[in-house]
Every structure is written in C-alpha cells, then in structure tokens.
Design a protein around this motif. Structure first.
Motif, PDB file in Angstrom:
ATOM      1  N   HIS A 283       0.845  -1.188   0.000  1.00 26.47           N
ATOM      2  CA  HIS A 283       0.000   0.000   0.000  1.00 26.47           C
ATOM      3  C   HIS A 283       0.881   1.240   0.000  1.00 26.47           C
ATOM      4  O   HIS A 283       1.828   1.339   0.762  1.00 26.47           O
ATOM      5  CB  HIS A 283      -0.909   0.012   1.229  1.00 26.47           C
ATOM      6  N   GLY A 284       0.564   2.160  -0.886  1.00 30.35           N
ATOM      7  CA  GLY A 284       1.211   3.465  -0.890  1.00 30.35           C
ATOM      8  C   GLY A 284       2.659   3.479  -1.319  1.00 30.35           C
ATOM      9  O   GLY A 284       3.360   2.472  -1.299  1.00 30.35           O
ATOM     10  N   LYS A 285       3.105   4.659  -1.747  1.00 32.24           N
ATOM     11  CA  LYS A 285       4.488   4.873  -2.133  1.00 32.24           C
ATOM     12  C   LYS A 285       5.250   5.544  -0.990  1.00 32.24           C
ATOM     13  O   LYS A 285       4.649   6.047  -0.042  1.00 32.24           O
ATOM     14  CB  LYS A 285       4.561   5.743  -3.391  1.00 32.24           C
ATOM     15  N   VAL A 286       6.576   5.543  -1.107  1.00 30.69           N
ATOM     16  CA  VAL A 286       7.417   6.081  -0.053  1.00 30.69           C
ATOM     17  C   VAL A 286       8.361   7.141  -0.623  1.00 30.69           C
ATOM     18  O   VAL A 286       8.908   6.966  -1.709  1.00 30.69           O
ATOM     19  CB  VAL A 286       8.255   4.963   0.608  1.00 30.69           C
ATOM     20  N   VAL A 287       8.523   8.220   0.105  1.00 30.24           N
ATOM     21  CA  VAL A 287       9.548   9.209  -0.201  1.00 30.24           C
ATOM     22  C   VAL A 287      10.769   8.836   0.635  1.00 30.24           C
ATOM     23  O   VAL A 287      10.664   8.625   1.842  1.00 30.24           O
ATOM     24  CB  VAL A 287       9.075  10.629   0.162  1.00 30.24           C
ATOM     25  N   PHE A 288      11.937   8.724   0.007  1.00 34.44           N
ATOM     26  CA  PHE A 288      13.132   8.323   0.753  1.00 34.44           C
ATOM     27  C   PHE A 288      14.361   9.029   0.184  1.00 34.44           C
ATOM     28  O   PHE A 288      14.455   9.295  -1.002  1.00 34.44           O
ATOM     29  CB  PHE A 288      13.326   6.795   0.689  1.00 34.44           C
ATOM     30  N   PHE A 289      15.296   9.347   1.045  1.00 33.04           N
ATOM     31  CA  PHE A 289      16.562   9.953   0.634  1.00 33.04           C
ATOM     32  C   PHE A 289      17.532   9.872   1.808  1.00 33.04           C
ATOM     33  O   PHE A 289      17.123   9.908   2.974  1.00 33.04           O
ATOM     34  CB  PHE A 289      16.369  11.411   0.196  1.00 33.04           C
ATOM     35  N   ASP A 290      18.820   9.718   1.475  1.00 34.34           N
ATOM     36  CA  ASP A 290      19.810   9.662   2.531  1.00 34.34           C
ATOM     37  C   ASP A 290      20.271  11.081   2.889  1.00 34.34           C
ATOM     38  O   ASP A 290      20.167  12.004   2.086  1.00 34.34           O
ATOM     39  CB  ASP A 290      21.013   8.812   2.104  1.00 34.34           C
ATOM     40  N   VAL A 291      20.786  11.227   4.094  1.00 29.58           N
ATOM     41  CA  VAL A 291      21.330  12.492   4.559  1.00 29.58           C
ATOM     42  C   VAL A 291      22.840  12.322   4.712  1.00 29.58           C
ATOM     43  O   VAL A 291      23.311  11.708   5.672  1.00 29.58           O
ATOM     44  CB  VAL A 291      20.695  12.912   5.899  1.00 29.58           C
ATOM     45  N   LEU A 292      23.575  12.808   3.697  1.00 32.57           N
ATOM     46  CA  LEU A 292      25.046  12.739   3.688  1.00 32.57           C
ATOM     47  C   LEU A 292      25.561  11.314   3.866  1.00 32.57           C
ATOM     48  O   LEU A 292      26.662  11.101   4.365  1.00 32.57           O
ATOM     49  CB  LEU A 292      25.619  13.645   4.783  1.00 32.57           C
ATOM     50  N   GLY A 293      24.759  10.329   3.456  1.00 31.90           N
ATOM     51  CA  GLY A 293      25.190   8.949   3.562  1.00 31.90           C
ATOM     52  C   GLY A 293      25.202   8.414   4.978  1.00 31.90           C
ATOM     53  O   GLY A 293      25.658   7.284   5.212  1.00 31.90           O
ATOM     54  N   LEU A 294      24.692   9.187   5.923  1.00 34.50           N
ATOM     55  CA  LEU A 294      24.706   8.771   7.331  1.00 34.50           C
ATOM     56  C   LEU A 294      23.477   7.958   7.692  1.00 34.50           C
ATOM     57  O   LEU A 294      23.564   6.954   8.401  1.00 34.50           O
ATOM     58  CB  LEU A 294      24.801   9.999   8.240  1.00 34.50           C
ATOM     59  N   PHE A 295      22.333   8.382   7.212  1.00 42.22           N
ATOM     60  CA  PHE A 295      21.088   7.661   7.472  1.00 42.22           C
ATOM     61  C   PHE A 295      20.086   8.035   6.386  1.00 42.22           C
ATOM     62  O   PHE A 295      20.299   8.975   5.610  1.00 42.22           O
ATOM     63  CB  PHE A 295      20.524   7.994   8.863  1.00 42.22           C
ATOM     64  N   VAL A 296      19.000   7.293   6.333  1.00 40.15           N
ATOM     65  CA  VAL A 296      17.976   7.519   5.312  1.00 40.15           C
ATOM     66  C   VAL A 296      16.690   7.992   5.977  1.00 40.15           C
ATOM     67  O   VAL A 296      16.247   7.416   6.972  1.00 40.15           O
ATOM     68  CB  VAL A 296      17.696   6.231   4.506  1.00 40.15           C
ATOM     69  N   LEU A 297      16.130   9.049   5.434  1.00 40.46           N
ATOM     70  CA  LEU A 297      14.803   9.489   5.842  1.00 40.46           C
ATOM     71  C   LEU A 297      13.785   8.871   4.896  1.00 40.46           C
ATOM     72  O   LEU A 297      13.952   8.933   3.678  1.00 40.46           O
ATOM     73  CB  LEU A 297      14.697  11.011   5.799  1.00 40.46           C
TER      74      LEU A 297
END
Length: 403
Positions: A283-297
C-alpha cells in the motif's frame, strides 16, 4: 579474487563460449566449493536452468524479445528443514561485446558469491530461503530474468528481491528503484543497511523514461508481480559499457561497502515476518533519501502530500490576507507579487540560457563531455556560471527596483 577471475574470461556475450561455458563453469566451481564448506544449519541446492520463451516490452514500443536455451545458475540457501518463502538476490554474468564487464555486472556476481559463502558458514538459522540467481542473459534485453521468474519452480516462493546492477564503475551503490508500493521494503533497507545511499529522485527520473535503459527490476515487477529494491554503482559513468570497465578500476572499498549493505539487508529480509505476507503490506508509495550517507529518511508519500497541502494553504491564507485590504493596498500588494514572480522567472530563464551558452561553447571548442571524468569540474564549469548569473540578476534587481 572472484572479480578478477570472472573478468579474466574476457567479454561474455550471450551465446559465446566465454559466457555459456567458461563463466558458467567458473561460477559452478566456486558455488560447489562454498557448498562443501557450509554448516549443517543450512541446505544448499543448485540448479542450471536453460529456458526458452518470449515477451513484449512496452517501453521499447511493443518490441518482442525471443530467447532460446539461455543459461541461469540458481542457488537456494535455506534452513535444513526447508522454507516456504524466499527472498531473491539477482545479478548477471554476461556482458556487452568488447568489455570485460567488471562493474556491469561481474562485481555483483563476486559480491553475491561472497554473501553466499558468508551466510552458508553462519551458525544462525534463517527463517526464509535466500535464492541467488546468476543470470546469463541480461544485456540481451532482460531475457534470463524473464526465463527464471516465469518458468522456474523456485520462483513461486519469492516474496521480494534485490537486484544488483551498474550504471557506472565503482563508488557507492545507489538505491534508485523500490516497490512497487510495499513501503516495508524501504524500511527494511533503512533499518539494515550499514552505509545507506538512496534517492527517490533517482527513482522518479529513471521510471519517467528519460534514461534509455532498464534493468531486471522491470521483469520481476511486471511479470513476477514481486516487489524489490534496485541498486546500482553510479560513479565513473564514462567507463561503463567500454573496454575500460576492468576490475582494477573498482576499489575494494566499493566492494566491501556493497557487501556490507546487501548482506545486512538480505539477512534482515530472510528473518523478517513480513516477507511471508509481503502482499498484505502493499500500500502506498514512499519518499526516501539519505542524509550525507549517514542515514535515510523515509516517510509515506501521503505524508509528503499533506505537507504540500499545508504549505499551499498557508501561502493561500497569507496572500488572501494581503488581498483583503483597502483597494490601494491591494493594488500595491498585487503589483509586488507580480513583480517578484516575474523577476524570479526571468532569473531562472537567464540562468538556464547562461548554462546552455557555456555548454555550446564547450562543444564548439571540441571539449564536449570533457567534464564527465571529473564530476567536480562540471560543478565549477556550470554551477559557477549559474551562481554568477543569479548573483548578477539579484544585484540588478536590487538596484533597479528597490533602491
């Protein structure tokens, strides 16, 4: 060692002895050696599949691809008492002509062999099976993955997959496609990957069709109805699909990084309760992106939509407040709004024209794509021109309209 030995075979085009005999024999030799050293906790099964079939691909204008007796090496690692469900890890050992194909995709085969070796020696039991597919016909427009997912008996147990690809040579491996839907897969990557590197922007660009390429991800998604994660090495794209795509150009750091990430995510999925019921979480899509390669939001796309609506509502209320004033103030405010909007638009148009002029100039002097080998050159070449133009337009605007 795996990477060096595979690339030493040379170009591995589909149908050639190098691809169908030498590469296959080498991979089988290594898999059998791993099987002999595996612990009693796991059971390893190996199958050689040579499917024949055909399929149509819409993004190529209805092009129909036909294949006969192509080669797949399929390895299943499962608990000693068996498993009902499985996660698939896919790579391809064939290459385009005239290249040893170190990044595309021998390095992924090497990483998968080492992951198989590591998991098989582990004393920790898995909850689900892990199927490793070394497919031998990806460059012939995704044929081997189609033969596997539509014809192999093990394909019915697959609930999710990880596809290992390349659009460059070395560097970080980028998560550039996920799903469809199944936000739990993104969350699995976020929770497990040791060195996360992901971008939903890359997914939007790739799936828009702007880039004239595709991966086995499409086959598993469209013909297997299976959700997955698509990863690819993206640096040094100028070497990709050329004779310079050799093993010495891939840093061991890149291989280690990819291995750490993929091993961790595979272990996470192979012990996840959600894998068995993956379709219930679609269900549903996700917005995702890493922050300086440290972690992913990562957050549901609907949350992003809500944030956009809130921002739009605040802007609307603010502008409405400006409009609902005495007539003289309304005219003044509307004039300011129109001027600001127009100047912003002119700024961007002028900046775009400036960058295009630089690009034309670079092409005229015979240096087109000269920046491709060094990314930071492109930043200084085009980024500096764009920044300079924005600063100039900002300064002129300030002098002409606000002083």
């Amino acid at each position: 060692r795996y990477l060096d030995n595979i690339t030493a075979i040379g170009p591995r085009t589909v149908g050639s002895p190098e691809n169908e005999v030498l590469a296959v024999n080498y991979l089988l030799q290594q898999i059998r050696a791993i099987e002999r050293e595996s612990t009693d906790v796991h059971k390893i099964s190996v199958d050689i599949q040579r499917p024949t079939g055909s399929f149509s691909i819409d993004f190529l204008g209805g092009f129909t691809s036909y294949y006969a007796n192509i080669t797949n090496i399929v390895v299943k690692l499962e608990p000693r008492n068996g498993a009902e469900h499985a996660v698939l890890c896919n790579c391809h050992f064939d290459s385009v002509p005239n290249t040893p194909g170190a990044s595309d995709d021998a390095v992924s085969c090497a990483v998968m062999l080492e992951i198989l070796n590591t998991l098989s020696k582990s004393s920790e039991p898995l909850q689900h099976a892990v199927i490793f597919l070394f497919n031998g016909a990806e460059e012939n427009i995704l044929q081997a993955s189609h033969g596997f997912i539509t014809q192999h008996e093990w394909a019915k147990s697959i609930r999710a997959f990880i596809n290992l690809e390349a659009a460059g040579v070395g560097g970080k491996e980028l998560v550039f496609q996920t799903g469809p839907e199944n936000p739990w897969l993104v969350q699995a990557y976020v929770a497990a990957a040791k060195h996360p590197f992901a971008s939903v922007v890359a997914q939007e660009i790739f799936q828009s069709g702007i880039i004239p390429a595709d991966t086995d991800f499409r086959i598993y998604r469209d013909f297997g109805n299976v959700p997955g994660i698509d990863l690819a090495f993206i640096e040094n794209g100028y070497i990709y699909h050329t004779k310079y795509d050799t093993s010495d150009r891939i840093l061991t750091d890149s291989i280690q990084r990819a291995g750490d990430n993929i091993l961790a995510v595979l272990k996470y999925l192979a012990t996840s309760d959600k894998l068995a019921k993956s379709f219930e979480y679609r269900h549903g899509k996700v917005v995702f992106f890493d922050v300086l390669g440290l972690f992913v939001l990562a957050y549901p796309a609907r949350v992003g939509t809500i944030m956009n609506y809130i921002t739009a509502a605040i802007a609307f209320l603010y502008l409405s407040k400006k409009v609902l004033q005495p007539k003289t103030r309304v005219v003044h405010n509307l004039k300011k709004l129109f001027t600001a909007f127009s100047l912003t638009l002119i700024n961007w148009v002028c900046t775009l024209v400036t960058v295009l002029i630089v690009a034309v100039f670079v092409s005229i002097i015979g240096r087109s794509l000269s920046w491709y080998t060094h990314f930071y050159v492109s930043v200084f070449l085009y980024g500096t021109a764009a920044a300079a133009k924005l600063i100039l337009m900002h300064t002129l605007t300030k002098k002409l309209f606000y002083e």
